[in-house]
Each structure stands twice: as structure tokens, then as C-alpha cells.
Design a protein around this motif. Structure first.
Motif, mmCIF file in Angstrom:
data_model
loop_
_atom_site.group_PDB
_atom_site.id
_atom_site.type_symbol
_atom_site.label_atom_id
_atom_site.label_comp_id
_atom_site.label_asym_id
_atom_site.label_seq_id
_atom_site.Cartn_x
_atom_site.Cartn_y
_atom_site.Cartn_z
ATOM 1 N N ASN B 34 34.977 -23.949 -48.149
ATOM 2 C CA ASN B 34 35.481 -22.857 -48.990
ATOM 3 C C ASN B 34 34.312 -22.118 -49.619
ATOM 4 N N TYR B 36 33.407 -19.595 -53.047
ATOM 5 C CA TYR B 36 33.874 -19.216 -54.377
ATOM 6 C C TYR B 36 32.935 -18.186 -55.002
ATOM 7 N N GLN B 38 31.833 -16.973 -58.886
ATOM 8 C CA GLN B 38 31.914 -17.368 -60.287
ATOM 9 C C GLN B 38 31.169 -16.358 -61.143
ATOM 10 N N PRO B 44 35.796 -20.361 -61.540
ATOM 11 C CA PRO B 44 35.490 -20.029 -60.142
ATOM 12 C C PRO B 44 36.727 -19.487 -59.442
ATOM 13 N N LEU B 46 38.498 -18.632 -55.757
ATOM 14 C CA LEU B 46 38.462 -18.897 -54.322
ATOM 15 C C LEU B 46 38.505 -17.580 -53.559
ATOM 16 N N PHE B 87 29.252 -19.890 -54.413
ATOM 17 C CA PHE B 87 28.927 -21.229 -53.943
ATOM 18 C C PHE B 87 29.938 -21.682 -52.899
ATOM 19 N N LEU B 89 31.823 -25.067 -50.851
ATOM 20 C CA LEU B 89 32.347 -26.407 -51.077
ATOM 21 C C LEU B 89 32.840 -26.967 -49.753
ATOM 22 N N PHE B 98 29.058 -29.636 -52.926
ATOM 23 C CA PHE B 98 28.904 -28.207 -53.148
ATOM 24 C C PHE B 98 27.520 -27.724 -52.741
#
Lengths: 114, 107
Positions: B34, B36, B38, B44, B46, B87, B89, B98
Motif C-alpha cells: 500500500n 499512503y 501523510q 495517514p 491510503l 510511505f 507498507l 513500512f
């Protein structure tokens, strides 16, 4: 809509226990996993553990001996408890929904200091 | 544990530029990756799930690609509101891990 909000103490003394509550709305805890993630200056983002929709838990071995995740479905709340805190545990703690981490709370800042 | 190596750590680009951010996994994670966004003080958000699926409500200028160990997030035309940290994940296997994050700024 889906909302998650963490609440916690802000400041905790070393060796003490951290307790954080994640209150959710817009969905049922009996239908979704709930995750805990933290972000620290030293290690960045770290997955801590989760509680499944059925109530069982899994923990990152980094925290396993001192971490506990539980919930109260009637109150739509998930709880994180971690004992034996150290200064390195200072950081922002997040709850997130589902195995895919689709929604997150804003996080709660926790400072471990005497 | 699966290590996620994210690059670059910092990126400065102009409005309208095409921007790419990469994540490399230390072992095969299939498509369980995934991305994200932030922003300071916010939760965060998605953007992309399972490597290339756009989350509902996310602008189509965001896209993801890759499988196995190499993944890319692309912003096709950078907008001022895209200033944030991004970032990745991996949720293929626990402990989930992460990337270290990419801070994106506008030139």
C-alpha cells in the motif's frame, strides 16, 4: 463515515504502563481487524499488533512480552497497553482499520520521560 | 522480517512534474503493498492498495505499479496540495513493515 480517534496520557514515566484507547465510528469492530502502529524518531513506523474481528490477537515479537491489545465492542473501543516503558517508546501511536490498513486515526503523541 | 527500502528520502519537484517514488522489498510480497500520504498533523491517507488499486476518492493522477519486490508510486502531474510525506507498507506477512518515507516538496 469511518472515523478513528486515539486518546492517551501524553506523558508517561519510564517503567510505567502506557494505555491508549482507539474509539471508532462508522463500522463495527466485530467485522474488521484493528491494528496498532507507532512512529518513533529512532525506528520510524512500526507495526505493533492487531486484534481480529473475532477477538484474537497477534503481536510483533519486538513488543510481544510487554504489549496487550483488547477491545470493548459495546463501546466501539480498542485498547493498547504496553508496560515497562522506556524513553525510546516516545512517539506517535496510531490505530488503523483492517488487514489492509485502510483508515487511520490522527495519532496520539506519547512522551516517555521522568 | 521483510525490509522495505524506500527512495528517495526527499524529493523536490515543480507543479506539473511527473514524480515517482519507489519501494523495494527484501523478499517477495506479491502485490500486498500500500501507499499512503501523510500531511503534518493529519492521519495517514491510503492512496493505493494492493500495489495498483486506487482507493476511492483519490485523484487519478496517483497510480501504483509493481509486484514481487519492486513497487512504484507515480504522481502524473504534481499539484501544490500533494506536498506531504509518502510511505509504503507491506501487508503480505507479519510483522508488517513500512518504508522510511519520502518527503515531497514543491520547487
Amino acid at each position: 463515515q469511518v472515523q478513528l480517534k486515539e486518546t492517551g496520557p501524553g506523558l508517561v514515566q519510564p517503567t510505567q504502563t502506557l494505555s491508549i484507547t482507539c474509539t471508532v465510528s462508522g463500522f463495527s469492530l466485530t467485522s474488521y481487524y484493528m491494528q496498532w502502529v507507532r512512529q518513533t524518531p529512532g525506528k520510524g513506523l512500526e507495526w505493533m499488533g492487531f486484534i481480529r474481528s473475532g477477538g484474537s490477537t497477534e503481536y510483533n515479537s519486538e513488543f510481544k512480552s510487554r504489549l496487550s491489545i483488547s477491545r470493548d465492542t459495546s463501546k466501539n473501543q480498542v485498547f493498547l497497553k504496553m508496560n515497562s516503558l522506556k524513553t525510546e517508546d516516545t512517539g506517535v501511536y496510531y490505530c488503523a482499520r483492517e488487514s489492509g490498513f485502510d483508515y487511520w486515526g490522527q495519532g496520539v503523541m506519547v512522551t516517555v520521560s521522568s | 522480517d521483510i525490509q522495505m527500502t524506500q527512495s528517495p528520502s526527499f524529493l523536490s519537484a515543480s507543479v506539473g512534474d511527473r514524480v515517482t517514488i519507489n519501494c523495494k522489498a527484501s523478499q517477495n510480497i506479491n502485490r500486498y503493498l500500500n501507499w499512503y500520504q501523510q500531511k503534518l498533523g493529519e492521519a495517514p491517507k491510503l492512496l493505493i492498495y494492493n500495489a495498483n488499486s486506487l482507493q476511492t476518492g483519490i485523484p487519478s493522477r496517483f497510480s501504483g505499479s509493481g509486484s514481487g519486490t519492486d513497487f512504484t508510486l507515480t504522481i502524473s502531474s504534481l499539484q501544490p496540495e500533494d506536498v506531504a510525506t509518502y510511505f509504503c507498507l507491506q501487508h503480505n506477512s507479519w510483522p508488517f513493515t513500512f518504508g522510511s518515507g519520502t518527503k515531497l516538496e514543491i520547487k
